[in-house]
Structure formats: structure tokens, C-alpha cells
Write an enzyme that holds these catalytic residues in place. Sequence first.
Site, PDB file in Angstrom:
ATOM      1  CB  CYS A   2      84.034  15.840 -19.774  1.00 43.72           C
ATOM      2  SG  CYS A   2      85.516  14.831 -19.722  1.00 43.72           S
ATOM      3  NE  ARG A  27      81.840  20.691 -17.045  1.00 47.74           N
ATOM      4  CZ  ARG A  27      81.554  20.792 -15.757  1.00 47.74           C
ATOM      5  NH1 ARG A  27      81.276  21.977 -15.256  1.00 47.74           N
ATOM      6  NH2 ARG A  27      81.525  19.748 -14.983  1.00 47.74           N
ATOM      7  CD1 TRP A  75      91.393  18.774 -19.044  1.00 46.26           C
ATOM      8  CD2 TRP A  75      91.185  17.012 -17.687  1.00 46.26           C
ATOM      9  NE1 TRP A  75      92.499  18.748 -18.222  1.00 46.26           N
ATOM     10  CE2 TRP A  75      92.396  17.672 -17.375  1.00 46.26           C
ATOM     11  CE3 TRP A  75      90.857  15.867 -16.957  1.00 46.26           C
ATOM     12  CZ2 TRP A  75      93.260  17.255 -16.379  1.00 46.26           C
ATOM     13  CZ3 TRP A  75      91.726  15.435 -15.958  1.00 46.26           C
ATOM     14  CH2 TRP A  75      92.909  16.131 -15.673  1.00 46.26           C
ATOM     15  CG  ASN A 101      81.919  15.424 -16.167  1.00 39.79           C
ATOM     16  OD1 ASN A 101      83.130  15.255 -16.093  1.00 39.79           O
ATOM     17  ND2 ASN A 101      81.286  16.332 -15.450  1.00 39.79           N
ATOM     18  N   GLY A 102      83.147  12.134 -15.691  1.00 37.58           N
ATOM     19  CA  GLY A 102      83.446  11.450 -14.433  1.00 37.58           C
ATOM     20  C   GLY A 102      84.469  10.364 -14.664  1.00 37.58           C
ATOM     21  CD  GLU A 481      95.022  32.867  -6.907  1.00 40.21           C
ATOM     22  OE1 GLU A 481      95.260  31.746  -6.432  1.00 40.21           O
ATOM     23  OE2 GLU A 481      94.274  33.044  -7.877  1.00 40.21           O
ATOM     24  CE  LYS A 485      94.670  32.650 -11.543  1.00 39.78           C
ATOM     25  NZ  LYS A 485      93.963  32.255 -10.354  1.00 39.78           N
ATOM     26  CD  GLU A 488      95.120  28.481 -13.421  1.00 37.64           C
ATOM     27  OE1 GLU A 488      95.277  29.533 -12.757  1.00 37.64           O
ATOM     28  OE2 GLU A 488      94.086  27.807 -13.347  1.00 37.64           O
ATOM     29  CG  HIS A 504     115.917  28.720   6.404  1.00 36.45           C
ATOM     30  ND1 HIS A 504     116.727  28.511   7.487  1.00 36.45           N
ATOM     31  CD2 HIS A 504     115.215  29.848   6.670  1.00 36.45           C
ATOM     32  CE1 HIS A 504     116.509  29.451   8.388  1.00 36.45           C
ATOM     33  NE2 HIS A 504     115.602  30.283   7.907  1.00 36.45           N
ATOM     34  CE  LYS A 604      86.064  28.959 -13.769  1.00 33.18           C
ATOM     35  NZ  LYS A 604      87.319  29.519 -13.278  1.00 33.18           N
TER      36      LYS A 604
HETATM   37  O1  M6R Z   1      85.648  25.314  -8.351  1.00 36.03           O
HETATM   38  P1  M6R Z   1      86.673  25.366  -7.271  1.00 36.03           P
HETATM   39  O2  M6R Z   1      86.784  26.736  -6.649  1.00 36.03           O
HETATM   40  O3  M6R Z   1      86.462  24.319  -6.209  1.00 36.03           O
HETATM   41  O4  M6R Z   1      88.041  25.054  -7.976  1.00 36.03           O
HETATM   42  C1  M6R Z   1      89.226  24.925  -7.248  1.00 36.03           C
HETATM   43  C2  M6R Z   1      90.443  24.969  -8.146  1.00 36.03           C
HETATM   44  O5  M6R Z   1      90.384  23.940  -9.095  1.00 36.03           O
HETATM   45  C3  M6R Z   1      90.585  26.309  -8.876  1.00 36.03           C
HETATM   46  O6  M6R Z   1      90.624  27.370  -7.980  1.00 36.03           O
HETATM   47  C4  M6R Z   1      91.863  26.323  -9.745  1.00 36.03           C
HETATM   48  O7  M6R Z   1      92.986  26.271  -8.937  1.00 36.03           O
HETATM   49  C5  M6R Z   1      91.868  27.557 -10.642  1.00 36.03           C
HETATM   50  N1  M6R Z   1      91.905  27.159 -12.012  1.00 36.03           N
HETATM   51  C6  M6R Z   1      93.010  28.463 -10.440  1.00 36.03           C
HETATM   52  O8  M6R Z   1      92.936  29.571 -11.270  1.00 36.03           O
END
Ligand code: M6R
Length: 609
Positions: A2, A27, A75, A101-102, A481, A485, A488, A504, A604
Site C-alpha cells: 500500500c 503500490r 492493495w 501498510n503491512g 521472464e 511479462k 502480468e 514429456h 509493485k
Molecule cells: O522489488 P523486487 O525486485 O524484490 O520485486 C520482486 C517481484 O515482485 C517483481 O520482480 C515482480 O515479479 C514484477 N512485478 C514483475 O514484473
Amino acid sequence: MCGIVGCIGKGNAVPFLIQGLEKLEYRGYDSSGIAIYSNGKIRVVKKQGHLKVIKEILKDNNDFCAGLGIGHTRWATHGNPTDINAHPHVSACGKIALVHNGIIENYIELKEELMKKGFLFKSDTDTEVIVQLMSSLYEGDIFQTVKNSIKKLQGSFALGIICADNPDTLIAVKKDSPLIIGTSENENYIASDIPALLSKTDTICRLQEKQIALINSEGFKLYDFEGNLSEKKLTVINWSIDAAEKNQYEHFMLKEIMEQPRAIKDTVYPRIEGKSLKLDNLNLSKEYLENLNKICIVACGSAYHVGCIAKYFMELLIRKPVEIDLASEFRYRSPIVDENTLVIIISQSGETADSLAALRESKRLGARVISIVNVVGSSIASESDYVLYTHAGPEIAVATTKAYSTQLALMYILALHIGKALNKISDEKYESIIEALKNLPENIEKILEGKEEIMSIAKNYYYYEKVFFIGRNVDYAVCMEGSLKLKEISYIHSEAYAAGELKHGTISLIDKNTLVIAIATQEKLMDKMISNVREVKARGAKILFLTTEKYYEKLKPISDHIVSIPQTYETVLPSLSVIPMQLMSYYTAKFRGCDIDKPRNLAKSVTVE
Ligand code: M6R
């Protein structure tokens, strides 16, 4: 997960609160709210939905203004995203408001105790428990109340608190969630992250673990949870305001993709001196490195994918076993880690809860920890033995691009540094890889110049609901990756598969409605990849090949579409092959009309487990 802001000063705090929350929406963005102290009372506006709902409500409301206020963008963890569950939450006595936040882990027990005492709860959140707990303990001294209350809380909490009896004080509390104070003349601020503060100040103080700040318009004091005065350390941030603006771009994600040549240059070039590397702050003796039994890379999400690529090239360059773990798994699997293990934590935010916990567990077991972090002074950076900063600048889009690329570049540098210290790399290889790293910005520029071509490929496939990414070795790690992407931001179901593993079981999913994105950049695996692609093509899949200039003509006949990247030293190719994957996801999501910078259900910075 958050975003928190707060402001205390002689002017009107509300414009800062709104604009600060705008910068923190990455966030969390399912609801937002603001509380101010005005005319002897706490006043609150909070609503479900993006911050624009609050902005609209307050647009012409000149009456909603004050020198003291707090704000929140949420969030949801406990309770649906509704108006009532939105923060700020206000105490039963009406005097205390707070944003959080937490996660409060013992909120059910606390809630039951408070309900027995007659407290009524309006929301389903864990946060409301904190404010009602404060209400139950409040006898006129808000500082004492905060100290007594937080002793009863288990979990993680960054808090912004205001009290109607203390209109000259903004209170901030930090435990296991980030919180920063920003200072300027006659006005001071709190925020979960730096971008919220950039328009007001470049001077910040990061709250350390278990600290409380009492802030007024002139300055602030820091205390530990027992109430002892603590030392404060101010830092000047050199991020420009522009860095947190979209400028001419439609989305932060595209802006950040386009910034990668600059970000890599800033990360790599200061660490190269002539034909060698300088990593001054890494004090790892040859004896220590020789005695290492293994290296463990631990991270989450895209940062974990960086580790997946790094495992391949580190083992190649260092000749020691390299393990890669998801932080959320590592911390609970009794890892075999001791003083002869080097742990590398990769994190953009430096605040990811699982990565931070993995770091602490590694240190407890005796390992030394190097972290690769983007946010200066963040928790992971401060708690590591050594930190190597990526200089990506603020990354706002939820989907990481430039942070990922700079993390990867830095992992090459670290691998070369260790490999060289252990005499495991020839001078020729060492210098060639450094040269390839130096050329990355230019080569990425070339790929970005071709972005329209990738856009037109995305136009052919954006409505597909099934996409497989296949590759071998490091190309498989890049596939992971690429697939993340796409999932996401475009909400297409996709999977990354090691090409040799398809038959397999998984190949049964391939049909004419499947797009297969095949990454093939390595000479020794080229023929194997060609066979794997023929297998999926024979089952009706459409093929998008990603390869280097060298193999373009060879692979074209078996592709429906083909994208090529410049040829460079093979080990470093993942730094180039990920770029078209980012662009493909971006344009696919754009054609599907998705909210690219704020994808559904995500935030994020994952500061809760
Ligand atoms: O801040 P961080 O690099 O520790 O975050 C890790 C993941 O949450 C972050 O890489 C997430 O997978 C991304 N949103 C992917 O695009």
C-alpha cells in the site's frame, strides 16, 4: 503493498497528499483515502477505486484543506476493496486517524479482546484493530499510546497517525514495511517511497527498523519503540523529478523500456576501468572465495528470473555450484547455508518481504550476503553485508523492465569479478564479456529502434488466449521472464517451457490456437531448437522466433514471424533477447486495452508475505 503519505506544515497539505498518492499508486490502487485535521476535528474522504475518484470528489472542494493530513492508496489484503475498508481508519473516540501498510498477524485476537470491551468495528481490515487499540489505550498522551499499542502488534506495519488533540504532530512508525521522511522548510512529509516526495524535497531520512518519528512543521525526532531518542541520518537523493513522470510516453512501462540503454550505462560503466572491473565496496578475499561451498541466489518474480539466467553463467565463469531459490520457498525449506555460502539477494525495491526474510535467515545461518538493489537505503540494502546498486532510477510501472535489465547486467559484473579472483576465467574471455557489456546500451538502442515491427507482430496475436515460450538453457530462463511479462499485463495465460521438456507431457496442449514464441540464440543448441519448433509447428502452432542476426536466414523458413537481435558475446545475449519480449508484452496488452501500468490484482512492491 500500500502507499502511505503524510504532511505537516503551515500551508495546505491536501495537494501534496493527492499528488504523493498519485506517485504511489503503483503500490496498490483498489481504493484510496485522505484524513485531515481541520477546525478541531478529523475529517476523512475515502473511496473504492483508483485515486481519480478521490481527486474528482475533492476537485472543487476548497473547504477540505488543512496543514496536517495523511493519505493512503490500498492493495487489499484483509477485506474487499470497498469504501469502508479503505484507509484512513478512525478511532471510536473520533480523535485518532491512521493509515497502514503491512499486515497485523494477531488482529483476530486483538479484535476479539476489543469487542469484549465494547468496541464496534466497521471494516473487515486488520488496520482498524490498530486504531481501536489506540483508542482503548488513549488517555491524552498520543506518543505514549502509540508506544503502548505497537507493543501488542505482531506483523509488519508502517503507520501514519494524526490525533485531533495534537494538531502540531504527525506520527510515523516503521516495522518491516518501508517509510521515509522528507524535509523542507516549514513543511515535512512522510511517504512509502521516494517518488512521492520528489516534487517537494530531495532530502530524506529513512526510518530504520522499529522506529517512531514525531514530526512537526519545523523538523522531526526519532525514537526507538521504547521511547529512547535515536540518531537521524539525512540523505540527499539525486533522482530528478522527471524520472518519476511519464513525459511524452503513454505509459510508464514504455518509458522505462526505452530508458534501458541509459539505465544499463549508468549501472555498468562506472564499474569498468579500461579492460577490467572495479567493485571497490566488495571485500571478498581470495581465501574466502576459494572456501565457498556454493552460491545461493534468492529473489522473487522477475528478480528470480535474473537469478535463473545468472545460475547458468555464474557456474560457467566461477566453477562453483550456484543454487537459485524463490525467496518464499527458501525461507521455509531449512536451506543448507553456512559461513561458506555466499548468498545473493536480488530486489528492485529492496523491501520485498520474502527476500528480506531470506536475507535475515541467511545471515542467521552465518552466510555473507550481497544484495543487488535499486532503491538506495532500502531495508535489503541496509541489512546486507555488501550492496551493489543498480542505477535504473525510479521504476513506476508494476511490470519491471529497466530494473530487471540492470540487475542482469550487474550479475554479469559480479560473476566476472568472482571468476577472475578465482582465476577461473581466461583474460580473453574476461575482456570479451566486459566489451560485450559495454556494447549493451548501443545494441539495446538498435532493438528499440525496431519496436514498430514488434508492435505489428503483436497485432496478429493479441487476441490469442494461449502462448508458450520455449527455449533451452539461458534462453529458457529468458522465456520465464517473457511469459511473466505477458501474463502480468495482458492477462493471457502463458507458460515458459524448457523446449526439451515439451514432449514429456505439455505438448498435448499445443494446437492451432497456440502461439509459440521460441527463443534460440545459442549455437550449440540451435539444431535442437529447430527440431522442437518443428514439433509444435506440426501440431498447428504459430511460431514467432527470436534469434540473432547470424541465424535469421536459417530460421526464417520455419517461422511465421521472426525477430532478430544483434550478435554479441553469446553469454551476454539474454540481456538483448529480453527486450523484444518486453515490447511484445507491452503491445499485446495495449491492443487488448489493458491497464498496463497498473495491472489488476497486483502491486509493485510486495511488502507482505
Ligand atoms: O522489488 P523486487 O525486485 O524484490 O520485486 C520482486 C517481484 O515482485 C517483481 O520482480 C515482480 O515479479 C514484477 N512485478 C514483475 O514484473
